[in-house]
Design a protein around this motif. Structure first.
Motif, PDB file in Angstrom:
ATOM      1  N   GLN A   1     134.334 -60.010 -53.050  1.00  0.00           N
ATOM      2  CA  GLN A   1     135.204 -59.916 -51.881  1.00  0.00           C
ATOM      3  C   GLN A   1     135.751 -61.315 -51.624  1.00  0.00           C
ATOM      4  OE1 GLN A   1     133.178 -58.890 -48.248  1.00  0.00           O
ATOM      5  NE2 GLN A   1     134.994 -59.201 -46.997  1.00  0.00           N
TER       6      GLN A   1
ATOM      7  N   LYS B   1     134.907 -54.941 -49.244  1.00  0.00           N
ATOM      8  CA  LYS B   1     133.605 -55.493 -49.623  1.00  0.00           C
ATOM      9  C   LYS B   1     133.367 -55.289 -51.118  1.00  0.00           C
ATOM     10  CE  LYS B   1     131.406 -55.918 -45.381  1.00  0.00           C
ATOM     11  NZ  LYS B   1     131.832 -57.193 -44.900  1.00  0.00           N
TER      12      LYS B   1
ATOM     13  N   SER C   1     131.599 -54.052 -54.362  1.00  0.00           N
ATOM     14  CA  SER C   1     130.886 -52.782 -54.519  1.00  0.00           C
ATOM     15  C   SER C   1     130.267 -52.657 -55.907  1.00  0.00           C
ATOM     16  CB  SER C   1     131.836 -51.603 -54.286  1.00  0.00           C
ATOM     17  OG  SER C   1     132.710 -51.446 -55.388  1.00  0.00           O
TER      18      SER C   1
ATOM     19  N   TYR D   1     132.950 -63.557 -50.238  1.00  0.00           N
ATOM     20  CA  TYR D   1     132.285 -63.230 -48.969  1.00  0.00           C
ATOM     21  C   TYR D   1     131.146 -62.248 -49.204  1.00  0.00           C
ATOM     22  CZ  TYR D   1     135.922 -65.718 -46.484  1.00  0.00           C
ATOM     23  OH  TYR D   1     136.763 -66.694 -46.028  1.00  0.00           O
ATOM     24  N   SER D   2     131.293 -61.404 -50.213  1.00  0.00           N
ATOM     25  CA  SER D   2     130.206 -60.549 -50.688  1.00  0.00           C
ATOM     26  C   SER D   2     130.390 -60.422 -52.197  1.00  0.00           C
ATOM     27  CB  SER D   2     130.214 -59.177 -50.005  1.00  0.00           C
ATOM     28  OG  SER D   2     131.363 -58.430 -50.342  1.00  0.00           O
TER      29      SER D   2
END
Length: 98
Positions: free
Chosen positions: A38, A45, A47, A84-85
């Motif tokens: 991300q 997000k 995945s 961010y993720s």
């Protein structure tokens, strides 16, 4: 060989997670990985599905028929991370034996 005769599409690469293994004979050809990141704060997000798709694409580069021993991990971002993720998957690319 030239042309697309032996081309393997990433969507055709089977993914076996954990200890699941195919019942037919195979040989190991490479370790492969795939990541989902991300990059924007308000973006989608990371995945596992996207990471597995990237894993299949990596395996297809090696003309693999499947990936075994697949494991995926979610990472918390570090202060200097560009994600961010993040989800990362790793597995062993195999080809079927005739």
């Amino acid at each position: 060989m030239s042309g697309g005769f032996n081309q393997i599409d990433s969507g055709d690469v089977e993914v076996y997670r954990g200890d699941n293994k195919p019942s037919r004979a195979y040989e190991l050809i490479s370790i492969v990985n795939g990541e989902s990141c991300q990059r924007q704060f308000k973006g989608a997000k990371a995945s596992a599905n996207d990471a597995v798709q990237a894993l299949q694409e990596d395996a297809a580069r090696f003309k693999a028929h499947a990936v075994i021993g697949t494991q995926c991990f979610s990472f918390k971002p570090e202060a200097d991370s560009i994600c961010y993720s993040e989800v990362s998957c790793v597995g062993r690319a195999i080809q079927w034996r005739d």
